[in-house]
Scaffold this active site. Structure first.
Site, PDB file in Angstrom:
ATOM      1  N   GLU A  19      -0.865  24.078 -25.709  1.00 50.61           N
ATOM      2  CA  GLU A  19       0.440  24.426 -24.698  1.00 50.61           C
ATOM      3  C   GLU A  19      -0.065  24.962 -23.056  1.00 50.61           C
ATOM      4  O   GLU A  19       0.785  25.123 -22.402  1.00 50.61           O
ATOM      5  CB  GLU A  19       0.816  25.596 -25.476  1.00 50.61           C
ATOM      6  CG  GLU A  19       1.439  25.027 -26.936  1.00 50.61           C
ATOM      7  CD  GLU A  19       2.375  25.911 -27.440  1.00 50.61           C
ATOM      8  OE1 GLU A  19       2.642  27.231 -27.162  1.00 50.61           O
ATOM      9  OE2 GLU A  19       2.879  25.648 -28.709  1.00 50.61           O
ATOM     10  N   ASP A  41       7.278  -1.610   4.510  1.00 47.30           N
ATOM     11  CA  ASP A  41       8.485  -1.876   3.507  1.00 47.30           C
ATOM     12  C   ASP A  41       9.342  -2.787   4.129  1.00 47.30           C
ATOM     13  O   ASP A  41       9.468  -2.899   5.276  1.00 47.30           O
ATOM     14  CB  ASP A  41       9.129  -0.440   3.303  1.00 47.30           C
ATOM     15  CG  ASP A  41      10.267  -0.278   2.240  1.00 47.30           C
ATOM     16  OD1 ASP A  41      10.435  -1.526   1.665  1.00 47.30           O
ATOM     17  OD2 ASP A  41      10.720   0.873   2.239  1.00 47.30           O
ATOM     18  N   ARG A  55      16.193   9.086  -2.503  1.00 49.52           N
ATOM     19  CA  ARG A  55      15.876   7.866  -1.797  1.00 49.52           C
ATOM     20  C   ARG A  55      16.443   6.651  -2.612  1.00 49.52           C
ATOM     21  O   ARG A  55      15.716   5.738  -2.524  1.00 49.52           O
ATOM     22  CB  ARG A  55      14.538   7.788  -1.601  1.00 49.52           C
ATOM     23  CG  ARG A  55      14.574   7.066  -0.060  1.00 49.52           C
ATOM     24  CD  ARG A  55      13.151   6.347   0.065  1.00 49.52           C
ATOM     25  NE  ARG A  55      13.054   5.810   1.623  1.00 49.52           N
ATOM     26  CZ  ARG A  55      12.335   4.792   1.909  1.00 49.52           C
ATOM     27  NH1 ARG A  55      11.298   4.328   1.377  1.00 49.52           N
ATOM     28  NH2 ARG A  55      12.343   4.407   3.182  1.00 49.52           N
ATOM     29  N   LYS A  61      -0.957  -0.493   1.759  1.00 50.56           N
ATOM     30  CA  LYS A  61      -0.476   1.031   1.660  1.00 50.56           C
ATOM     31  C   LYS A  61       0.133   1.070   0.313  1.00 50.56           C
ATOM     32  O   LYS A  61       1.140   0.467   0.053  1.00 50.56           O
ATOM     33  CB  LYS A  61       0.018   1.053   2.912  1.00 50.56           C
ATOM     34  CG  LYS A  61       0.829   2.431   2.949  1.00 50.56           C
ATOM     35  CD  LYS A  61       1.631   2.412   4.435  1.00 50.56           C
ATOM     36  CE  LYS A  61       2.551   3.684   4.525  1.00 50.56           C
ATOM     37  NZ  LYS A  61       3.135   3.519   5.799  1.00 50.56           N
ATOM     38  N   TRP A  62      -0.519   2.263  -0.399  1.00 48.99           N
ATOM     39  CA  TRP A  62       0.332   2.524  -1.642  1.00 48.99           C
ATOM     40  C   TRP A  62       1.189   3.653  -1.637  1.00 48.99           C
ATOM     41  O   TRP A  62       0.654   4.747  -1.240  1.00 48.99           O
ATOM     42  CB  TRP A  62      -0.692   2.617  -2.652  1.00 48.99           C
ATOM     43  CG  TRP A  62      -0.455   3.143  -4.150  1.00 48.99           C
ATOM     44  CD1 TRP A  62       0.387   4.009  -4.622  1.00 48.99           C
ATOM     45  CD2 TRP A  62      -0.656   2.058  -5.175  1.00 48.99           C
ATOM     46  NE1 TRP A  62       0.568   3.942  -6.120  1.00 48.99           N
ATOM     47  CE2 TRP A  62      -0.145   2.580  -6.356  1.00 48.99           C
ATOM     48  CE3 TRP A  62      -1.419   1.035  -5.402  1.00 48.99           C
ATOM     49  CZ2 TRP A  62      -0.238   2.205  -7.521  1.00 48.99           C
ATOM     50  CZ3 TRP A  62      -1.812   0.254  -6.420  1.00 48.99           C
ATOM     51  CH2 TRP A  62      -1.076   0.933  -7.814  1.00 48.99           C
ATOM     52  N   ASP A  63       2.597   3.545  -1.389  1.00 50.25           N
ATOM     53  CA  ASP A  63       3.352   4.412  -1.197  1.00 50.25           C
ATOM     54  C   ASP A  63       4.177   5.209  -2.625  1.00 50.25           C
ATOM     55  O   ASP A  63       4.023   4.439  -3.531  1.00 50.25           O
ATOM     56  CB  ASP A  63       4.612   4.081  -0.213  1.00 50.25           C
ATOM     57  CG  ASP A  63       5.161   4.956   0.697  1.00 50.25           C
ATOM     58  OD1 ASP A  63       5.111   6.301   0.422  1.00 50.25           O
ATOM     59  OD2 ASP A  63       5.832   4.699   1.714  1.00 50.25           O
ATOM     60  N   ASN A  81       7.758   7.562  -2.892  1.00 44.42           N
ATOM     61  CA  ASN A  81       8.516   8.088  -2.066  1.00 44.42           C
ATOM     62  C   ASN A  81       9.557   8.923  -2.767  1.00 44.42           C
ATOM     63  O   ASN A  81      10.985   9.142  -2.215  1.00 44.42           O
ATOM     64  CB  ASN A  81       9.496   6.904  -1.133  1.00 44.42           C
ATOM     65  CG  ASN A  81       8.688   6.541  -0.125  1.00 44.42           C
ATOM     66  OD1 ASN A  81       8.081   7.340   0.674  1.00 44.42           O
ATOM     67  ND2 ASN A  81       8.417   5.352  -0.084  1.00 44.42           N
ATOM     68  N   SER A  95       2.452   9.141   0.254  1.00 42.96           N
ATOM     69  CA  SER A  95       3.516   9.438  -0.615  1.00 42.96           C
ATOM     70  C   SER A  95       4.629  10.170   0.514  1.00 42.96           C
ATOM     71  O   SER A  95       4.487  11.405   0.651  1.00 42.96           O
ATOM     72  CB  SER A  95       2.972  10.558  -1.600  1.00 42.96           C
ATOM     73  OG  SER A  95       4.215  10.920  -2.097  1.00 42.96           O
ATOM     74  N   ASP A 123      -4.709  14.462  -2.140  1.00 39.74           N
ATOM     75  CA  ASP A 123      -5.562  15.341  -2.653  1.00 39.74           C
ATOM     76  C   ASP A 123      -6.726  14.432  -3.261  1.00 39.74           C
ATOM     77  O   ASP A 123      -6.900  13.411  -2.909  1.00 39.74           O
ATOM     78  CB  ASP A 123      -4.869  15.767  -4.148  1.00 39.74           C
ATOM     79  CG  ASP A 123      -4.126  14.342  -4.823  1.00 39.74           C
ATOM     80  OD1 ASP A 123      -5.004  13.671  -5.359  1.00 39.74           O
ATOM     81  OD2 ASP A 123      -2.774  14.405  -4.820  1.00 39.74           O
ATOM     82  N   GLU A 125       1.119   1.240  29.455  1.00 39.70           N
ATOM     83  CA  GLU A 125       1.095   1.686  28.036  1.00 39.70           C
ATOM     84  C   GLU A 125       0.015   0.574  27.436  1.00 39.70           C
ATOM     85  O   GLU A 125      -0.980   1.281  26.761  1.00 39.70           O
ATOM     86  CB  GLU A 125       2.319   1.741  27.478  1.00 39.70           C
ATOM     87  CG  GLU A 125       3.362   2.996  27.972  1.00 39.70           C
ATOM     88  CD  GLU A 125       4.530   2.840  27.410  1.00 39.70           C
ATOM     89  OE1 GLU A 125       5.220   3.800  27.320  1.00 39.70           O
ATOM     90  OE2 GLU A 125       5.128   1.797  26.930  1.00 39.70           O
TER      91      GLU A 125
HETATM   92  C1  DGJ Z   1       7.242   6.436   3.656  1.00 37.25           C
HETATM   93  C2  DGJ Z   1       6.074   6.157   4.450  1.00 37.25           C
HETATM   94  O1  DGJ Z   1       5.393   7.345   4.761  1.00 37.25           O
HETATM   95  C3  DGJ Z   1       6.410   5.345   5.694  1.00 37.25           C
HETATM   96  O2  DGJ Z   1       5.247   4.869   6.564  1.00 37.25           O
HETATM   97  C4  DGJ Z   1       6.990   4.133   5.162  1.00 37.25           C
HETATM   98  O3  DGJ Z   1       6.106   3.403   4.625  1.00 37.25           O
HETATM   99  C5  DGJ Z   1       8.204   4.393   4.351  1.00 37.25           C
HETATM  100  N1  DGJ Z   1       7.747   5.127   3.259  1.00 37.25           N
HETATM  101  C6  DGJ Z   1       8.662   2.797   4.110  1.00 37.25           C
HETATM  102  O4  DGJ Z   1       9.724   3.232   3.120  1.00 37.25           O
END
Ligand code: DGJ
Length: 732
Positions: A177, A368, A444, A477-479, A481, A528, A535, A615
């Protein structure tokens, strides 16, 4: 061997270069924690924790030594503090036995050492052949329930890791537990806790508070470590600072729900527990099965936070992150997200890549919006099929067009989520976490996939493989959200629903292991919603993390400064973006944006085709400069010099990276506040050789290392808003 077993004293002592950790088996077989702190000659440290003074209302175990009325689980510094057996302080483990009784009394059985660092089944953990392992096995006084304590000792980095495996050898199942990994009784003293709270676009804000008699906790119940708290704290002397005093770093190698709690208890002693958050957690351990608790990584320093951070940085770089990129020079990337959001097609991306290449960018990342019919965030998550209309051809063709521009090609995924408006959801609505009786919450506009199910993980694995095999992809890039609500898996019976959060993490780690090992040449970056899962767990699979969706140079000072307490610069995704900044509308000099992003992975996130010639030239200069300092920044010893959290003390934030031998340093100072009639400010450098002479940015004048460290270096001041300077310190 960094582990000392003294059979006479029945002590087990872990030794690193500068620290010592000790346990002792007492007269009833309880494993007591006797010491964790500065290294010293061996001695049995039991005197420091002996139950000499009793406290009323502290019950005695049935077999307590009869001459010792003070002997109570409520007083003993147990290496595992158990719930249900008369320890009313913070406890870490709670066992519900088959007969419904709650509690266990672990007593010593055996101890053994192993060469090399232990690994944990299904969970991320530090690794290393040069490290040593101690395994101490305890067993409940009554039932055949075993508690295997694992310790990893990394001498060089003053890192001690710890895990706990609970093995059920009874004939029936038991229920955990509560299964936190760490109980840590601090030596006598008054302590503060430093922790890193925040929110989206404002991650890892440093706060410090005294540990008093009420419990203080940092935690997450979001199914992810989160932006709001980080699974890392520093417990320190009340007077400790960057270079002075005792500091114990406590970090979890875990990315899900967690709890780190501390209190001063009735003995006026500080106790800390850390591990999986027990809220909405219970886990059945079948007969002859075991439960593995996530690893805790601890570093003690008696020279303040700076030294502690340096140890973590080295250990994380060398013994936690893995794969080809952990110490390789990583490509400078451009990500199209803030440049285009969902509004792009292949021609647009190729045009961006074309311009970026001219400035020296090496990798183009398509964020995305490239799959299904995703032109907004209302649909298509779960349908990992390239939108060939938008990409004006196949994904492979787009990758080739980018490659033909002389750049590598990378891609974004959000593999853990699903949109209601997706083919995957239409075919398998049960794949989303949702309680049977109520409609799930959207966040989202999306749901979270039930990663506690292997078939769901396999489906996503197969989809990812199909995409990754279809084109020349060098980066992912592994997001993630949103956070987890509606925790319920249709694949588990009612009584096992308390397992879903942790099973989700096991499913995620399994997927990450499979994908990252199948594609060793791909650079993976964890994300994320920015830094919502920064982490040590995620760093085991992916060597860099998108630090925050906020790339404003001034806000980033606090975010990167806070992050640096545990995590090295080489893991912090940092981009130059446009002004006014998309998150806070602030306008900062392009140079300052670059200087701040140097102390991270440095990349771009803007539409380069819309930049002025000046720039573009400035970015080209930055990329060249960043690359020239790459080794120094990424592998040097990092020091925080002036905190952005103390504007009353300085208008600047400054940090420094120094070659280990002190022969070269790079300082970045940013003035984040303006002030009329400004006073001269100096910054005290660190890590230099006191008796050697240095030049600053090739100056004619030379400065003694000890002068730069004790009196400081003058911070030049440009009369603009948010000026910043880099100072390259070299031997004269
Ligand atoms: C959240 C990420 O932090 C952004 O950099 C971007 O990839 C968006 N998501 C896309 O939906």
């Amino acid at each position: 061997m960094s582990i000392l077993i003294n059979n006479e004293d029945k002590t087990y002592t872990l030794l690193t270069k500068n620290t010592m950790y000790q346990m002792k088996v007492d007269e009833t077989g309880v494993l007591e924690h006797t010491y964790y702190g500065a290294k010293m000659e061996y001695m049995d440290m039991h005197y420091a924790v002996d139950c000499i003074m009793g406290t009323s209302f502290s019950p005695n175990p049935a077999d307590y030594p009869k001459n010792k009325w003070a002997y109570s689980y409520n007083q003993i510094n147990q290496e595992i503090s158990m719930a249900g057996i008369g320890d009313f302080r913070l406890t870490s483990v709670g066992v519900r036995n088959t007969d419904g009784s709650f509690g266990a009394e672990p007593r010593f059985v055996s101890a053994r050492t192993e060469k090399g660092k232990y690994s944990l089944k299904g969970l991320p953990a530090f690794y290393g052949e040069d490290a040593d392992t101690l395994v101490v096995t305890l067993k409940d006084k009554v039932y055949d329930i075993y508690f295997h304590l694992y310790y990893g000792v990394f001498e060089e980095y003053d890192l001690i890791t710890r895990s706990l495996v609970i093995e059920n050898k009874t004939n029936d199942s038991i229920k955990l537990e509560k299964a936190l990994t760490l109980t840590l009784d601090m030596p006598n003293g008054t302590y503060d806790m430093i922790y890193f709270h925040g929110r989206h676009t404002r991650e890892r804000m440093l706060e410090r508070t005294r540990i008093k008699h009420s419990q203080i906790s940092v935690s997450s119940m979001r199914g992810a470590s989160s932006h709001m708290e980080n699974p890392f704290v520093v417990v320190c002397d009340k007077n400790a600072n960057e270079e002075y005093g005792s500091a114990w770093g406590i970090g979890l190698v875990y990315s899900g729900n967690f709890l780190i709690s501390a209190e001063k208890n009735l003995q006026e002693k500080t106790i800390v527990v850390a591990g999986i958050n027990p809220e909405n957690f219970n886990f059945e351990v079948a007969s002859n099965d075991e439960f593995v608790c996530p690893e805790v990584a601890m570093v003690y320093s008696n020279e303040g936070f700076g030294k502690m951070s340096n140890s973590y940085h080295k250990a994380i770089r060398n013994n936690l992150t893995r794969g080809k990129y952990k110490n390789a020079v990583r490509p400078v990337l451009i990500n199209n997200w803030e440049g285009t959001y969902f509004d792009f097609n292949a021609d647009k991306l190729v045009a961006m890549a074309h311009e970026a290449k001219k400035m020296g960018v090496e990798l183009f990342v398509m964020d995305d919006g490239w799959f299904g019919k995703r032109d907004n965030d209302f649909c298509a998550l779960g349908d990992w099929v390239p939108n060939e209309n938008k990409l004006q051809g196949t994904l492979s063709n787009l990758a080739k067009r980018i490659n033909d521009e002389g750049m590598k090609f990378g891609i974004w995924f959000e593999p853990e989520c699903i949109s209601e408006d997706s083919d995957l959801y239409r075919a398998h609505p049960d794949y989303a976490l949702a309680m049977k009786s109520r409609a799930p919450q959207v966040s989202r506009n999306q749901y979270v996939l039930d990663y506690s199910r292997k078939d769901v993980v396999d489906n996503i694995y197969n989809q990812l493989v199909k995409v990754l095999d279809s084109a020349n992809i060098s980066y992912v890039k592994w997001d993630f959200n949103r956070h987890i609500t509606d925790l319920y898996s249709v694949a588990l019976p009612a009584e096992k629903q308390g397992e879903v959060y942790h099973r989700y993490m096991l499913g995620l780690y399994d997927l990450l292991e499979r994908i990252t090992s199948k594609y060793p040449d791909i650079l993976f970056e964890s994300c994320s919603g920015g830094g919502g899962r920064f982490d040590m767990g995620m760093l085991y699979y992916m060597p860099q993390v998108w630090t925050s969706d906020n790339s404003d140079a001034i806000d980033r000072l606090k975010i990167q400064y806070g992050t640096s307490f545990a995590y090295p610069v080489s893991t912090m995704g940092a981009h130059v973006s446009v002004c006014p900044n998309h998150q806070n509308a602030r306008i900062t000099p392009l140079k300052t944006r670059g200087n701040v992003a140097y102390f991270g992975t440095y990349g771009l996130e803007l539409d380069v085709t819309k930049m002025t010639e000046d720039e573009k030239q400035e970015i080209a200069r930055q990329i060249k400069e960043f690359k020239s300092y790459y080794e120094l920044i990424q592998r040097g010893d990092y020091y925080r010099l002036i905190s952005p959290f103390t504007p009353e003390e300085s208008l600047y934030c400054a940090w420094e990276t120094v070659k280990e031998d002190g022969s070269e340093a790079l300082v970045c100072a940013v003035r984040y506040e303006t002030d009329a009639s400004t006073a001269a400010e100096y910054v005290k450098l660190k890590g230099l050789c006191p008796n050697k002479l240095y030049r600053i940015n090739g100056s004619k004048e030379t400065y003694l290392g000890s002068a730069l460290m004790n009196v400081g270096m003058f911070l030049e001041y440009d009369f603009i808003t948010y000026p910043s300077r880099l100072y390259h310190i070299t031997l004269a």
